[in-house]
Design a protein around this motif. Structure first.
Motif, PDB file in Angstrom:
ATOM      1  N   THR A  40      54.590  17.656  73.451  1.00  0.00           N
ATOM      2  CA  THR A  40      55.342  17.286  74.879  1.00  0.00           C
ATOM      3  C   THR A  40      55.918  18.450  75.296  1.00  0.00           C
ATOM      4  N   ASP A  43      52.941  20.251  76.980  1.00  0.00           N
ATOM      5  CA  ASP A  43      52.577  19.370  78.027  1.00  0.00           C
ATOM      6  C   ASP A  43      53.476  19.868  79.214  1.00  0.00           C
ATOM      7  N   SER A  50      45.709  18.639  81.903  1.00  0.00           N
ATOM      8  CA  SER A  50      45.733  17.143  81.437  1.00  0.00           C
ATOM      9  C   SER A  50      46.092  16.869  80.230  1.00  0.00           C
ATOM     10  N   THR A  51      46.558  16.008  79.653  1.00  0.00           N
ATOM     11  CA  THR A  51      47.064  15.566  78.139  1.00  0.00           C
ATOM     12  C   THR A  51      45.555  15.839  77.254  1.00  0.00           C
ATOM     13  N   LEU A  54      44.527  19.385  77.116  1.00  0.00           N
ATOM     14  CA  LEU A  54      45.711  20.160  76.081  1.00  0.00           C
ATOM     15  C   LEU A  54      45.400  19.700  74.565  1.00  0.00           C
ATOM     16  N   SER A  55      45.040  18.243  74.356  1.00  0.00           N
ATOM     17  CA  SER A  55      44.437  17.970  73.331  1.00  0.00           C
ATOM     18  C   SER A  55      43.413  18.711  72.553  1.00  0.00           C
TER      19      SER A  55
END
Length: 214
Positions: A40, A43, A50-51, A54-55
């Motif tokens: 978080t 992020d 975007s999540t 990022l993942s």
């Protein structure tokens, strides 16, 4: 996960780009240079990612051995991402890119800048001849993130907040420091006019910003 395309060259530089050349990868590394962060946190700081991307970047960097995911001990108990020793060796590369990039006539110093980016810029812009005038520990608070800046062997070191009692504190939005890194005289009036708050020994706080530039 989308398969990544490699350069397939026997060149160390192209192999490095295979590992960290994807969009956002080096910025993830930049954000972790001063200590571990939760997903978080990353992020929040990397506002344009975007999540899902990022993942993916975190998985790729972990698979390459650049970072690891671990759980903090109690009472925190949070899962965080942290650079490996090998990952930390990317710091000079990121600093060199910053030194090169700021010379671009298209560089926009009004654009948002993260606390970690400014902390890294302070290290890169410090003039060793001027660092000698800084004799104390300065605590930097940028948008809620805290760093420590201090001289060591003629260089300015900037670390994540550690123990020790600071001689001075600088509290500001990180972008407020750009004028001093680009030549504005570090005076009490200029600090105040640029929205930079200081606590403790004002001379020590001024000496830190006076150490910037040529």
């Amino acid at each position: 996960m989308v398969a990544r395309r490699a350069y397939d060259e026997g060149c160390p530089a192209t192999h490095a780009l295979d590992l960290v050349g994807e969009r956002w990868a080096l910025l993830v590394v930049r954000e972790l240079l001063f200590g571990p962060k939760r997903f978080t946190d990353l992020d929040d700081r990397l506002a344009g990612v975007s999540t899902s991307v990022l993942s993916q970047r975190l998985q790729e960097l972990a698979g390459a051995g650049v970072l690891v995911r671990r759980k903090l001990p109690p009472p925190a108990g949070s899962w965080v991402y942290e650079l490996t020793d090998w990952g930390h060796r990317l710091e000079p590369l990121i600093m060199a890119l910053g030194q090169w990039g700021i010379q671009s006539p298209q560089f926009d110093c009004e654009a948002p800048v993260t606390p970690a980016s400014m902390a890294l810029a302070l290290k890169g812009f410090a003039n060793p001849a001027r660092v000698e005038n800084l004799t104390g520990l300065v605590e930097l608070e940028f948008d809620g993130e805290v760093f420590h800046a201090f001289p060591e062997d003629g260089r300015l070191l900037v670390t994540g907040a550690t123990g020790g009692h600071p001689d001075a504190r600088i509290i500001a939005s990180p972008g407020r420091l750009w004028p001093f890194l680009r030549g504005l005289a570090a005076t009490s009036n200029n600090l105040r006019n640029n929205g930079i708050q200081t606590e403790g020994d004002r001379k020590t706080a001024v000496a830190l910003l006076a150490a910037m530039g040529t």
